[in-house]
Design a protein around this motif. Structure first.
Motif, mmCIF file in Angstrom:
data_model
loop_
_atom_site.group_PDB
_atom_site.id
_atom_site.type_symbol
_atom_site.label_atom_id
_atom_site.label_comp_id
_atom_site.label_asym_id
_atom_site.label_seq_id
_atom_site.Cartn_x
_atom_site.Cartn_y
_atom_site.Cartn_z
ATOM 1 N N MET A 47 0.839 -1.203 0.000
ATOM 2 C CA MET A 47 0.000 0.000 0.000
ATOM 3 C C MET A 47 0.876 1.255 0.000
ATOM 4 O O MET A 47 0.614 2.220 -0.725
ATOM 5 N N LYS A 93 -3.696 -3.128 5.130
ATOM 6 C CA LYS A 93 -3.500 -1.922 4.325
ATOM 7 C C LYS A 93 -4.213 -0.698 4.897
ATOM 8 O O LYS A 93 -4.025 0.416 4.416
ATOM 9 N N ILE A 102 -4.261 3.393 3.760
ATOM 10 C CA ILE A 102 -5.429 3.860 3.002
ATOM 11 C C ILE A 102 -5.885 5.193 3.608
ATOM 12 O O ILE A 102 -6.202 6.151 2.895
ATOM 13 N N ILE A 105 -7.341 0.397 -4.830
ATOM 14 C CA ILE A 105 -7.110 -0.768 -3.993
ATOM 15 C C ILE A 105 -8.169 -1.805 -4.356
ATOM 16 O O ILE A 105 -9.364 -1.533 -4.253
ATOM 17 N N PRO A 109 -8.200 7.576 -2.489
ATOM 18 C CA PRO A 109 -8.106 6.138 -2.770
ATOM 19 C C PRO A 109 -9.493 5.595 -3.113
ATOM 20 O O PRO A 109 -10.472 5.982 -2.470
#
Lengths: 273, 380
Positions: B63, B88, B92, B104, B166
């Motif tokens: 990540m 992750k 994030i 992702i 994200p």
């Protein structure tokens, strides 16, 4: 009056820094800037990445491309930056806890890949930002706020750790031996591969106070008196090396560098398409 | 006449094809079933287009490197599954606060913990929204077919670039590993959105986190282009520098939340069928939607008045439309491969205006059309 070095390489409006009086980090940060300037690097192409902790505030003060990431993960972010744009000179600023405890996995694997990243560890043997807990480089039997009866852990030698993991340039300097530290950082940045400089700092506020090491000046004197250059050490009898630590260059070799190897793959297979 | 390539492929493969079509040039990840094919195919295909693939030492690093790749200017993606999705989460949150576009992919498998490797699940739907600490903007899409996986992966990149955030593609093992025929659109048929960048005239005046008049997000420079900006996971001012100022923090967090909530109409996608006379609606997403559709068609054949709502965008939630459905007194059934997660959001939105029913399953098997049909008959 600020020196030309400060004016050229720092964000003047972000200073003064947050570090405590007597902290060694400012000296190491200045040494980094001096090394970058001595090498004549293109500032646009320098990216300084850090994790979390006292050390990791440094990039915010420095006038380059700067990235302040999550705790322990600076090297993983830096790997992404470097692989995505290999033109960048990527320098990671980290602390002993940041790089060898929570970020230990990233440290050994970044070293193993020999990716062209220079890591400067601002090593003050303690978690300073959170108030003085023992770190992986706190010597055995020393005290921290989470080691009230003395630390029973053994300390990491970060230089030996990354040497074993595959780093191609490894050296140690101190906040006292500034000229040597600057030269070491220059060489570390010049190495095409993974380089690590274990820059020994001092933390009078927490490590010093918890362990009765005296004032910042006394702690600086300790660095002066206890550090032995690795080249000198070879010629000294064992009794002269008791309670000393070694500074200088431990490893300087050349091996295939990760992004160069990856670019070879692209060159070969992109063409064949 | 379009000369589209027709292929038989897996959802995971379509995800990579979509990512490449969207302009992905960087992938960093860690192997985990049932998402591994995504990494494998990226390692094969990225160098062919001059892109970069790296297998990192762990999920967290995957990540982190993905965010680093995006900051250096490349469209970046990572993929994982349940346990890896948990790992992750911290970064994030970093990408959300630092406004770093990236995608992702979570090919959901049955959890918690190592759970049932690698049986299908939709158990990460709430984690997609609440997995990282603190309030943060979330966009998550969930495809129901191989073709839709391609299309939604493109969409994920576009949304991440447009909103500088994200974006999660919530696949599940059913769609990720299912093989279907897919017609791959040609490049000129695919809409691509690239992040807005500052111009070189702005080098001296650039503020990395200032939103210019008429824009949704700040223009994004890449490292190495001459803009000496700072990126941090601390609350920051318009320059990107850390700030403990209460107003600065409040303004920043509300801005990054509002950039999503003010643009729900642009972000949210859903589809409806058989709704006009429906007395009940099956609201489904991902792999489970396939069984739901089959069940609704069977129910219709039996004369039952059942409608079908496909949630394509999982987060943000299409509140407006679901409130309308509730006001029409249509009962709502939410079948999902967990013990009732998305249904909680439906209940929250509906707020007692109509009956909401849950059909959950967590034994590692897909929900069958007959199971949904049985529940429909029970509810109606």
């Amino acid at each position: 009056m600020s020196s030309q070095l400060i004016k050229n390489n720092f964000r003047m409006d972000r200073l003064p820094h947050i570090w405590c009086p007597g902290c060694g980090h400012g000296i190491i940060m200045r040494s980094m800037a001096q090394a970058i300037q001595n090498l004549g690097l293109d500032k646009q192409k320098v990216c300084i990445v850090s994790g979390i902790g006292c050390s990791s505030r440094a990039p915010g003060y420095m006038d380059f491309n700067t990235l302040h990431t999550t705790h322990g993960r600076a090297l993983a972010f830096a790997t992404g930056v470097k692989l995505a744009n290999p033109e960048l000179k990527v320098i990671v600023v980290t602390g002993d806890g940041d790089c060898s405890a929570i970020g230990g996995n990233h440290l050994i694997h970044t070293a193993r890949r020999n990716i062209d990243i220079t890591t400067i560890v601002f090593n003050n043997n303690i978690y300073g930002m959170t108030g003085g807990q023992y770190s992986p480089t706190t010597p055995t039997n020393d005290f921290g706020t989470t080691a009230p009866f003395g630390n029973i852990d053994k300390a990491f030698d970060i230089c030996k750790l990354v040497d074993g993991a595959g780093a191609t340039y490894v050296a140690r300097g101190t906040a006292y031996h500034v000229n040597q530290l600057t030269k070491i950082i220059e060489k570390a940045i010049s190495n095409i591969g993974f380089s690590l400089v274990d820059a020994i700092s001092i933390c009078p506020t927490y490590y010093g106070r918890k362990n009765k090491k005296g004032t910042a000046v006394q702690m600086m004197n300790y660095l002066k008196d206890s550090a032995v250059d690795t080249k000198v050490a070879e010629k000294l009898p064992p009794e002269k090396l008791e309670n000393k630590f070694f500074i200088g260059e431990f490893k300087n070799t050349t091996e295939p560098e990760y992004t160069e190897e990856y670019m070879k793959i692209i060159k070969k297979y992109q063409k064949e398409r | 006449m379009k000369n589209r390539k027709v292929k038989l492929m897996q959802g995971n493969e379509a995800c990579v094809e979509g990512a490449l079509a969207a302009g992905m040039k960087f992938y960093a990840g860690y192997p985990i079933t049932p998402s591994t094919e995504i990494a494998e195919i990226c390692s094969q295909k990225l160098p062919l287009v001059g892109g970069k693939f790296i297998q990192m030492e762990d999920e967290i690093a995957g990540m982190a490197a993905t965010i680093g790749g995006s900051l250096a200017g490349l469209k970046s993606m990572t993929a994982t599954s349940g346990p890896g999705f948990s790992l992750k989460q911290e970064n994030i949150g970093y990408a959300a606060l630092a406004e770093v576009p990236c995608v992702i992919v979570d090919v959901q498998r049955a959890g918690p913990s190592t759970g049932l490797p690698t049986a299908p699940s939709q158990g990460d739907i709430m984690q997609a929204k609440w997995g990282t600490h603190g309030d943060h903007p979330v966009i998550a899409l969930s495809p129901t077919s191989v073709k839709e996986t391609f299309d939604l992966t493109v969409k994920c990149f576009n949304l991440s670039e447009k909103y500088r955030t994200p974006v999660m593609l919530m696949l599940d093992e059913i769609v990720g590993h299912m093989r279907e025929k897919i017609e791959i659109p040609e490049a000129d048929e695919i809409e691509i959105y690239d992040r807005k960048k500052p111009t070189q005239d702005e080098v001296d005046t650039y503020k990395a986190y200032r939103v210019n008049e008429g824009e949704i997000v700040p223009a994004m420079a890449s490292f190495g282009e001459g803009f000496h900006f700072h990126v941090t996971g601390l609350m920051h001012d318009e320059f990107g520098f850390p700030s403990n100022d209460a107003d600065t923090a409040d303004k920043l967090l509300r801005r990054i939340m509002n950039k999503i909530s003010d643009n729900v109409d642009d972000i949210v996608m859903f589809e409806e069928e058989f709704m006009e006379d429906a007395e009940m609606v099956v609201l489904a997403y991902g792999g489970t939607y396939r069984s739901a559709r089959s069940a609704v068609k069977k129910a219709r054949a039996m004369g039952l008045k059942v409608g079908l709502f496909k949630a394509i965008t999982i987060w943000p939630f299409r509140e407006k439309r679901v409130i309308e459905i509730a006001k029409d007194q249509k009962k709502i059934l939410v079948p999902e491969l967990n013990l009732g997660q998305y249904v909680l959001e439906v209940e929250r939105i509906v707020a007692g205006k109509t009956e909401v029913h849950s059909l959950g399953k967590v034994n590692g098997e897909a929900i069958t059309p007959d199971e949904i049909l049985a529940k429909i008959r029970e509810v109606l």
